[in-house]
Scaffold this motif. Structure first.
Motif, short mmCIF file in Angstrom:
data_model
loop_
_atom_site.label_atom_id
_atom_site.label_comp_id
_atom_site.label_asym_id
_atom_site.label_seq_id
_atom_site.Cartn_x
_atom_site.Cartn_y
_atom_site.Cartn_z
N THR A 96 0.85 -1.19 0.00
CA THR A 96 0.00 0.00 0.00
C THR A 96 0.88 1.24 0.00
O THR A 96 1.70 1.43 0.92
CB THR A 96 -0.93 0.02 1.22
OG1 THR A 96 -1.77 -1.14 1.19
CG2 THR A 96 -1.81 1.26 1.22
N ILE A 97 0.75 2.06 -1.01
CA ILE A 97 1.60 3.24 -1.20
C ILE A 97 0.76 4.49 -1.01
O ILE A 97 -0.27 4.66 -1.67
CB ILE A 97 2.22 3.22 -2.62
CG1 ILE A 97 3.21 2.04 -2.73
CG2 ILE A 97 2.89 4.53 -2.94
CD1 ILE A 97 3.69 1.82 -4.15
N ALA A 98 1.18 5.36 -0.10
CA ALA A 98 0.45 6.60 0.17
C ALA A 98 1.04 7.74 -0.63
O ALA A 98 2.26 7.98 -0.58
CB ALA A 98 0.49 6.92 1.67
N LEU A 99 0.18 8.46 -1.36
CA LEU A 99 0.64 9.54 -2.23
C LEU A 99 -0.12 10.83 -1.91
O LEU A 99 -1.36 10.82 -1.83
CB LEU A 99 0.38 9.18 -3.70
CG LEU A 99 1.01 7.88 -4.21
CD1 LEU A 99 0.47 7.59 -5.61
CD2 LEU A 99 2.52 7.98 -4.22
N PRO A 100 0.57 11.97 -1.76
CA PRO A 100 -0.10 13.27 -1.65
C PRO A 100 -0.42 13.79 -3.05
O PRO A 100 0.47 14.00 -3.87
CB PRO A 100 0.94 14.14 -0.95
CG PRO A 100 2.26 13.56 -1.38
CD PRO A 100 2.03 12.09 -1.63
N VAL A 101 -1.71 14.02 -3.33
CA VAL A 101 -2.12 14.38 -4.69
C VAL A 101 -3.06 15.58 -4.62
O VAL A 101 -3.99 15.60 -3.80
CB VAL A 101 -2.84 13.19 -5.36
CG1 VAL A 101 -3.31 13.58 -6.76
CG2 VAL A 101 -1.92 11.97 -5.42
N PRO A 102 -2.89 16.59 -5.49
CA PRO A 102 -3.84 17.72 -5.52
C PRO A 102 -5.25 17.24 -5.85
O PRO A 102 -5.43 16.31 -6.64
CB PRO A 102 -3.28 18.61 -6.64
CG PRO A 102 -1.84 18.24 -6.73
CD PRO A 102 -1.77 16.78 -6.42
N GLU A 103 -6.24 17.88 -5.26
CA GLU A 103 -7.62 17.52 -5.54
C GLU A 103 -7.90 17.66 -7.04
O GLU A 103 -7.38 18.56 -7.70
CB GLU A 103 -8.57 18.41 -4.75
CG GLU A 103 -8.53 18.15 -3.26
CD GLU A 103 -9.55 19.00 -2.52
OE1 GLU A 103 -9.55 20.23 -2.73
OE2 GLU A 103 -10.36 18.45 -1.75
N GLY A 104 -8.73 16.78 -7.55
CA GLY A 104 -9.06 16.84 -8.97
C GLY A 104 -9.42 15.47 -9.50
O GLY A 104 -9.59 14.52 -8.75
N THR A 105 -9.56 15.40 -10.82
CA THR A 105 -9.95 14.15 -11.48
C THR A 105 -8.80 13.66 -12.34
O THR A 105 -8.22 14.43 -13.11
CB THR A 105 -11.19 14.38 -12.35
OG1 THR A 105 -12.24 14.90 -11.52
CG2 THR A 105 -11.67 13.08 -12.99
#
Length: 265
Positions: A96-105
Motif C-alpha cells: 500500500t503506497i500513500a501519495l499526496p495528490v492535488p484535488e481533482g480528477t
C-alpha cells in the motif's frame, strides 16, 4: 506580443487556482495474483500456460517516479524524493503506497518499475531508506548487486518440476532484473515505464473529503509470456543478460487496473 488584460486574467487565475489547490492522500494498493488466483508464497502449485506447475517463493520490485495524469494530458509528478517504494509480497504494508495528490480528477497512473539512472548514480550518502544499498542484505532480500554496483529492479524466485534438477536436486528459478543503461558507456537498460489507464466512466476523484484507494493488480504469469515466452526449462536463472530485457518487457505488461474505492474521513 502584447498581452491584454482580457487575455492575461484567465492565465493568472489558472495559476492562482493551481497554486491554491489542496492535496489529499491517495492510497495505491498492489494486489499480486497468479492468473486468476491470489498469490500465496510457497504454498500453492500454480499452473503455467504450458501446463507445468509453478511455486513462487519471492516477489519484490521497485516502483518510482510516479505521475498522475488528467484526461487533458496534464500530469502531476509526485516529488521525486517521495516517489521511491520497494514492494514486497511477504510484507503486506509495502503493498500500500500513500501519495499526496492535488484535488481533482485523474484518468491514469504512471510509474517506473526500477530506479532511474540519475538516482542510481547519486552518492551513497544520498541514497537512503528503500534505496540504501545495504538494506535487507542480512535477510537475503537485498535489491542491490554489490558485484555490479547496481539496483535489482525486480526479483521473482520460485520452483517448477519443469526445470531440470541441479546438482543438489532443486528445480529453482531466479529472475533478478536490473540495469539502468550505463554510466560511462551504454549497457542494458531495463527501466520500464508503466501507464495504467482508468475506465473513462470511473476516473479517480481526489478530494479532501474522502480517502481514495486505487487497486492495481500484478499478474505473475505475465512475467513468463506477456510479450516474450520465457521457457523455464532452459531459462531459469536470468540476471544481466539480453534475456533480462525480455523479462522486463513482460513484467511491465503485468500491471492492470482493478477498481477504486472511496472511504469517508
Amino acid at each position: 506580443m502584447r498581452l491584454t488584460t482580457r487575455k492575461f486574467l484567465p492565465l493568472l487565475l489558472t495559476g492562482l487556482l493551481a497554486g491554491a489547490a489542496s492535496t489529499a492522500q491517495v492510497l495505491l494498493r498492489l494486489d499480486h495474483r497468479v492468473g486468476k488466483q491470489p498469490l500465496v508464497l510457497d504454498s500453492i502449485g500454480y499452473r503455467m500456460p504450458a501446463g507445468d506447475s509453478l511455486t513462487i517463493s519471492l516477489l519484490q520490485y521497485y516502483i518510482s517516479n510516479i505521475e498522475l495524469i488528467r484526461a487533458n494530458g496534464e500530469r502531476y509528478v509526485i516529488p521525486k524524493k517521495e516517489s521511491f517504494f520497494l514492494v514486497k509480497e511477504q510484507a503486506d504494508s509495502t503493498k500500500t503506497i500513500a501519495l499526496p495528490v492535488p484535488e481533482g480528477t485523474y484518468s491514469a497512473i504512471s510509474f517506473l518499475v526500477g530506479v532511474d539512472s540519475v538516482t542510481s548514480t547519486l552518492g551513497i550518502g544520498e541514497r537512503k531508506g528503500v534505496l540504501d544499498p545495504g538494506r535487507d542484505m542480512a535477510a537475503g532480500e537485498s535489491m542491490y548487486w554489490t558485484w555490479n554496483s547496481g539496483y535489482i529492479f525486480f526479483k521473482l524466485e520460485g520452483a517448477s518440476p519443469a526445470i531440470p534438477a541441479d546438482a543438489t536436486g532443486f528445480r529453482q528459478f531466479e529472475f533478478h532484473i536490473g540495469g539502468y543503461g550505463g554510466y560511462n558507456s551504454p549497457t542494458i537498460n531495463n527501466i520500464r515505464r508503466v501507464t495504467v489507464r482508468l475506465p473513462a466512466k470511473e476516473p479517480l476523484q481526489v478530494s479532501a473529503a474522502k480517502k481514495a484507494i486505487v487497486h492495481l493488480q500484478f499478474d505473475v504469469l505475465q512475467v513468463l509470456n506477456a510479450v516474450w515466452t520465457i521457457d523455464l526449462k532452459t531459462q531459469h536463472h536470468i540476471m544481466l543478460t539480453p534475456a533480462s530485457s525480455r523479462v522486463a518487457d513482460n513484467y511491465a505488461r503485468g500491471f492492470a487496473y482493478r477498481n477504486v474505492e472511496y472511504q469517508n474521513k
